[in-house]
Design a protein around this motif. Structure first.
Motif, PDB file in Angstrom:
ATOM      1  N   HIS A  16       0.859  -1.193   0.000  1.00 28.65           N
ATOM      2  CA  HIS A  16       0.000   0.000   0.000  1.00 28.65           C
ATOM      3  C   HIS A  16       0.888   1.233   0.000  1.00 28.65           C
ATOM      4  O   HIS A  16       1.666   1.439   0.937  1.00 28.65           O
ATOM      5  CB  HIS A  16      -0.895   0.029   1.242  1.00 28.65           C
ATOM      6  N   LEU A  17       0.751   2.044  -1.040  1.00 31.57           N
ATOM      7  CA  LEU A  17       1.543   3.286  -1.119  1.00 31.57           C
ATOM      8  C   LEU A  17       0.702   4.525  -0.858  1.00 31.57           C
ATOM      9  O   LEU A  17       1.255   5.611  -0.680  1.00 31.57           O
ATOM     10  CB  LEU A  17       2.203   3.410  -2.497  1.00 31.57           C
ATOM     11  N   ARG A  18      -0.633   4.380  -0.911  1.00 31.07           N
ATOM     12  CA  ARG A  18      -1.539   5.534  -0.763  1.00 31.07           C
ATOM     13  C   ARG A  18      -1.291   6.558  -1.875  1.00 31.07           C
ATOM     14  O   ARG A  18      -0.811   6.215  -2.941  1.00 31.07           O
ATOM     15  CB  ARG A  18      -1.398   6.193   0.620  1.00 31.07           C
ATOM     16  N   ASP A  19      -1.550   7.835  -1.558  1.00 28.76           N
ATOM     17  CA  ASP A  19      -1.488   8.870  -2.590  1.00 28.76           C
ATOM     18  C   ASP A  19      -1.014  10.167  -1.919  1.00 28.76           C
ATOM     19  O   ASP A  19      -0.923  10.235  -0.688  1.00 28.76           O
ATOM     20  CB  ASP A  19      -2.895   9.043  -3.201  1.00 28.76           C
ATOM     21  N   GLY A  20      -0.711  11.186  -2.724  1.00 26.66           N
ATOM     22  CA  GLY A  20      -0.443  12.528  -2.191  1.00 26.66           C
ATOM     23  C   GLY A  20       0.709  12.551  -1.192  1.00 26.66           C
ATOM     24  O   GLY A  20       1.762  11.949  -1.411  1.00 26.66           O
ATOM     25  N   ASN A  21       0.499  13.256  -0.075  1.00 26.64           N
ATOM     26  CA  ASN A  21       1.546  13.421   0.943  1.00 26.64           C
ATOM     27  C   ASN A  21       2.060  12.083   1.465  1.00 26.64           C
ATOM     28  O   ASN A  21       3.263  11.902   1.663  1.00 26.64           O
ATOM     29  CB  ASN A  21       0.996  14.187   2.162  1.00 26.64           C
ATOM     30  N   MET A  22       1.125  11.177   1.713  1.00 24.92           N
ATOM     31  CA  MET A  22       1.539   9.876   2.277  1.00 24.92           C
ATOM     32  C   MET A  22       2.404   9.121   1.273  1.00 24.92           C
ATOM     33  O   MET A  22       3.451   8.569   1.627  1.00 24.92           O
ATOM     34  CB  MET A  22       0.303   9.054   2.662  1.00 24.92           C
ATOM     35  N   LEU A  23       1.982   9.110   0.016  1.00 26.60           N
ATOM     36  CA  LEU A  23       2.770   8.447  -1.035  1.00 26.60           C
ATOM     37  C   LEU A  23       4.199   8.991  -1.051  1.00 26.60           C
ATOM     38  O   LEU A  23       5.173   8.216  -1.049  1.00 26.60           O
ATOM     39  CB  LEU A  23       2.083   8.660  -2.391  1.00 26.60           C
ATOM     40  N   ARG A  24       4.326  10.314  -1.052  1.00 27.76           N
ATOM     41  CA  ARG A  24       5.673  10.904  -1.113  1.00 27.76           C
ATOM     42  C   ARG A  24       6.496  10.544   0.122  1.00 27.76           C
ATOM     43  O   ARG A  24       7.700  10.360   0.043  1.00 27.76           O
ATOM     44  CB  ARG A  24       5.583  12.424  -1.274  1.00 27.76           C
ATOM     45  N   TYR A  56      -2.635   6.781 -11.539  1.00 24.83           N
ATOM     46  CA  TYR A  56      -1.977   6.463 -10.256  1.00 24.83           C
ATOM     47  C   TYR A  56      -0.507   6.080 -10.503  1.00 24.83           C
ATOM     48  O   TYR A  56       0.387   6.513  -9.782  1.00 24.83           O
ATOM     49  CB  TYR A  56      -2.745   5.334  -9.568  1.00 24.83           C
ATOM     50  N   ARG A  57      -0.283   5.316 -11.559  1.00 19.92           N
ATOM     51  CA  ARG A  57       1.096   4.924 -11.887  1.00 19.92           C
ATOM     52  C   ARG A  57       1.965   6.177 -12.116  1.00 19.92           C
ATOM     53  O   ARG A  57       3.078   6.279 -11.607  1.00 19.92           O
ATOM     54  CB  ARG A  57       1.087   4.049 -13.145  1.00 19.92           C
ATOM     55  N   ASP A  58       1.412   7.137 -12.851  1.00 20.27           N
ATOM     56  CA  ASP A  58       2.175   8.374 -13.110  1.00 20.27           C
ATOM     57  C   ASP A  58       2.470   9.122 -11.810  1.00 20.27           C
ATOM     58  O   ASP A  58       3.561   9.660 -11.626  1.00 20.27           O
ATOM     59  CB  ASP A  58       1.395   9.299 -14.050  1.00 20.27           C
ATOM     60  N   ARG A  59       1.496   9.146 -10.903  1.00 20.81           N
ATOM     61  CA  ARG A  59       1.730   9.860  -9.632  1.00 20.81           C
ATOM     62  C   ARG A  59       2.811   9.157  -8.809  1.00 20.81           C
ATOM     63  O   ARG A  59       3.627   9.813  -8.165  1.00 20.81           O
ATOM     64  CB  ARG A  59       0.422   9.982  -8.830  1.00 20.81           C
ATOM     65  N   ILE A  60       2.829   7.828  -8.856  1.00 21.40           N
ATOM     66  CA  ILE A  60       3.874   7.092  -8.118  1.00 21.40           C
ATOM     67  C   ILE A  60       5.244   7.408  -8.727  1.00 21.40           C
ATOM     68  O   ILE A  60       6.197   7.724  -8.019  1.00 21.40           O
ATOM     69  CB  ILE A  60       3.603   5.570  -8.144  1.00 21.40           C
ATOM     70  N   LEU A  61       5.316   7.363 -10.058  1.00 22.48           N
ATOM     71  CA  LEU A  61       6.614   7.605 -10.702  1.00 22.48           C
ATOM     72  C   LEU A  61       7.091   9.029 -10.416  1.00 22.48           C
ATOM     73  O   LEU A  61       8.287   9.250 -10.182  1.00 22.48           O
ATOM     74  CB  LEU A  61       6.518   7.333 -12.210  1.00 22.48           C
ATOM     75  N   SER A  62       6.155   9.993 -10.382  1.00 22.81           N
ATOM     76  CA  SER A  62       6.624  11.367 -10.097  1.00 22.81           C
ATOM     77  C   SER A  62       7.002  11.550  -8.639  1.00 22.81           C
ATOM     78  O   SER A  62       7.724  12.501  -8.326  1.00 22.81           O
ATOM     79  CB  SER A  62       5.627  12.466 -10.461  1.00 22.81           C
ATOM     80  N   GLU A  71       9.830   0.014 -10.040  1.00 24.19           N
ATOM     81  CA  GLU A  71       8.722  -0.171 -10.988  1.00 24.19           C
ATOM     82  C   GLU A  71       7.448  -0.541 -10.245  1.00 24.19           C
ATOM     83  O   GLU A  71       7.360  -1.619  -9.633  1.00 24.19           O
ATOM     84  CB  GLU A  71       9.078  -1.274 -11.996  1.00 24.19           C
ATOM     85  N   PRO A  72       6.434   0.341 -10.274  1.00 29.51           N
ATOM     86  CA  PRO A  72       5.156  -0.019  -9.665  1.00 29.51           C
ATOM     87  C   PRO A  72       4.385  -0.963 -10.587  1.00 29.51           C
ATOM     88  O   PRO A  72       4.223  -0.663 -11.776  1.00 29.51           O
ATOM     89  CB  PRO A  72       4.436   1.327  -9.526  1.00 29.51           C
ATOM     90  N   LEU A  73       3.955  -2.085 -10.072  1.00 27.28           N
ATOM     91  CA  LEU A  73       3.165  -3.049 -10.850  1.00 27.28           C
ATOM     92  C   LEU A  73       1.715  -2.822 -10.453  1.00 27.28           C
ATOM     93  O   LEU A  73       1.320  -3.096  -9.327  1.00 27.28           O
ATOM     94  CB  LEU A  73       3.615  -4.482 -10.530  1.00 27.28           C
ATOM     95  N   MET A  74       0.943  -2.285 -11.394  1.00 26.01           N
ATOM     96  CA  MET A  74      -0.378  -1.766 -11.048  1.00 26.01           C
ATOM     97  C   MET A  74      -1.439  -2.870 -11.024  1.00 26.01           C
ATOM     98  O   MET A  74      -1.320  -3.907 -11.696  1.00 26.01           O
ATOM     99  CB  MET A  74      -0.783  -0.669 -12.045  1.00 26.01           C
ATOM    100  N   THR A  75      -2.478  -2.604 -10.244  1.00 23.74           N
ATOM    101  CA  THR A  75      -3.610  -3.520 -10.140  1.00 23.74           C
ATOM    102  C   THR A  75      -4.911  -2.735 -10.296  1.00 23.74           C
ATOM    103  O   THR A  75      -4.932  -1.523 -10.088  1.00 23.74           O
ATOM    104  CB  THR A  75      -3.651  -4.220  -8.762  1.00 23.74           C
ATOM    105  N   LEU A  76      -5.965  -3.428 -10.633  1.00 27.23           N
ATOM    106  CA  LEU A  76      -7.309  -2.832 -10.641  1.00 27.23           C
ATOM    107  C   LEU A  76      -8.123  -3.427  -9.501  1.00 27.23           C
ATOM    108  O   LEU A  76      -7.970  -4.606  -9.172  1.00 27.23           O
ATOM    109  CB  LEU A  76      -8.039  -3.115 -11.961  1.00 27.23           C
ATOM    110  N   TYR A  77      -8.976  -2.595  -8.962  1.00 24.18           N
ATOM    111  CA  TYR A  77      -9.854  -2.977  -7.860  1.00 24.18           C
ATOM    112  C   TYR A  77     -11.124  -3.553  -8.478  1.00 24.18           C
ATOM    113  O   TYR A  77     -11.831  -2.865  -9.216  1.00 24.18           O
ATOM    114  CB  TYR A  77     -10.132  -1.697  -7.091  1.00 24.18           C
TER     115      TYR A  77
END
Ligand code: DOR
Ligand code: ZN
Length: 345
Positions: A16-24, A56-62, A71-77
């Motif tokens: 779990h990487l989350r998003d936004g501040n938490m991801l960074r 989401y993949r782009d946000r992780i890479l940035s 390399e983030p290996l993406m999944t769908l919910y």
């Protein structure tokens, strides 16, 4: 006495990487040691379409620190509205490596998950055809089923029927916590894999509940009796190809953990490799660590093993930060409860 081991660079097959501040804030902890990770899609709102996954993949890479290769290996919910064509296109383009099944209500942000398993049958059949794995959160959610029994009941009532009616579907039983799951995995062919977390290898339910409640050890599926932890240790250190690492590292701010109704999740990304080396050494199985962290997962997913290596050295107790800071407050790092002597160089 072995005091140094070199492994193919590990991958995390459930993160779990989350998003936004938490991801960074948390991404560097994983990217430092791991080459790739299967990224969980339980954001708010969840990652349900291929367009969501691409964004989401782009946000992780940035969010990656400069110079780090990850390399983030993406999944769908998976939802009852999932479009099998969208899933197949996302797979064909290489964007996603798995689809995630959450029974509705089983865990954090699982409200959009599946209640009626028949409604996702067309997607599961399509996935079996194209060889796309299904990652399964294996717990029933019925209020009359004791929380410590929910994994075992899920295997009988949901997982085994899915396996029988969808031959060829590749399934990962995620974060298994019971000897029942270990036995079931061992009874199945090579289309079934199982991930095991770092924390379930070192804690049992006493760690959560005896001598005062410890919210930082609360996760889902909840840790079980000691006999189950020992079954997981046996599986992880067995060298069997069906078992591989999925940390389920699941960061929540302390403010969200330390509540009357606190969030489930253990944040293990920063010290996972040290803990695993310690555990495998204790079991006389250091030679099986590389299979668990770096070889078995890629084999299941049909991906190449990583070319790079990491080296762990044994020495004085390793210090690691007790928290990772985020703009929303600190996130406590999992405390294994024992000294760690293995340091990732
Ligand atoms: O402990 C957990 N935390 N288990 C899950 O299944 C979800 C995860 C999270 O997203 O926080
Ligand atoms: Zn998870």
């Amino acid at each position: 006495m072995t005091s140094q081991i070199t492994l193919r660079r590990p991958d995390d097959w459930h993160l779990h990487l989350r998003d936004g501040n938490m991801l960074r804030a948390v991404l560097p902890s994983t990217a430092t040691h791991f080459a790739r990770a299967i990224i969980m899609p339980n954001l708010v709102p969840p990652v349900v379409t291929s367009a969501d996954a691409a964004g989401y993949r782009d946000r992780i890479l940035s969010a990656l620190p400069e110079g780090s290769i990850f390399e983030p290996l993406m999944t769908l919910y998976l939802t009852e509205q999932t479009d099998p064509d969208d899933v197949a296109a996302a797979h064909a383009s290489g964007l996603i490596k798995a689809v995630k099944l959450y029974p509705a209500g089983a865990t954090t942000n699982s409200a959009s998950g599946v209640s009626h398993f028949d409604s996702v049958r067309p997607t599961l059949e399509r996935m079996a055809e194209i060889g796309l794995p299904l990652c399964v959160h294996g717990e029933v959610t019925d209020s009359d089923i004791d929380i410590f029994d929910r994994e075992a009941v899920f295997i009988d009532r949901v997982l085994d029927p899915i396996r029988r009616t969808t031959p060829g579907l590749r399934v990962v039983m995620e974060h298994i916590t019971t000897s029942n799951a270990v036995d079931y995995a061992r009874s199945q062919d090579e289309t079934l894999g199982a991930t095991i977390t770092t924390h379930h290898l070192v804690i049992n339910r006493n760690h959560i509940l005896a001598g005062g409640i410890k919210p930082h050890y609360y996760c889902l599926p909840v840790a079980k009796r000691e006999e189950h932890r020992l079954a997981l240790r046996d599986a992880a250190t067995s060298g069997e190809a069906r078992f591989f690492l999925g940390t389920d590292s699941a960061p929540h701010t302390d403010a969200n953990k330390l509540l009357p109704c606190g969030c489930a999740g253990c944040f293990t990304a920063p010290n996972t490799m040290s803990i695993l080396a310690q555990a495998f050494e204790e079991d006389g199985a250091l030679d099986k660590l590389e299979g668990f962290t770096s070889l078995n997962g890629p084999a299941f997913y049909g991906l190449p093993v990583n070319k790079e290596t990491i080296t762990l050295t044994k020495g004085d107790p390793v210090t690691y930060p007790s928290h990772v800071e985020t703009p929303d407050g600190p996130v406590t790092v999992f405390d294994p409860g024992f000294d760690l002597n293995w340091r990732v160089e």
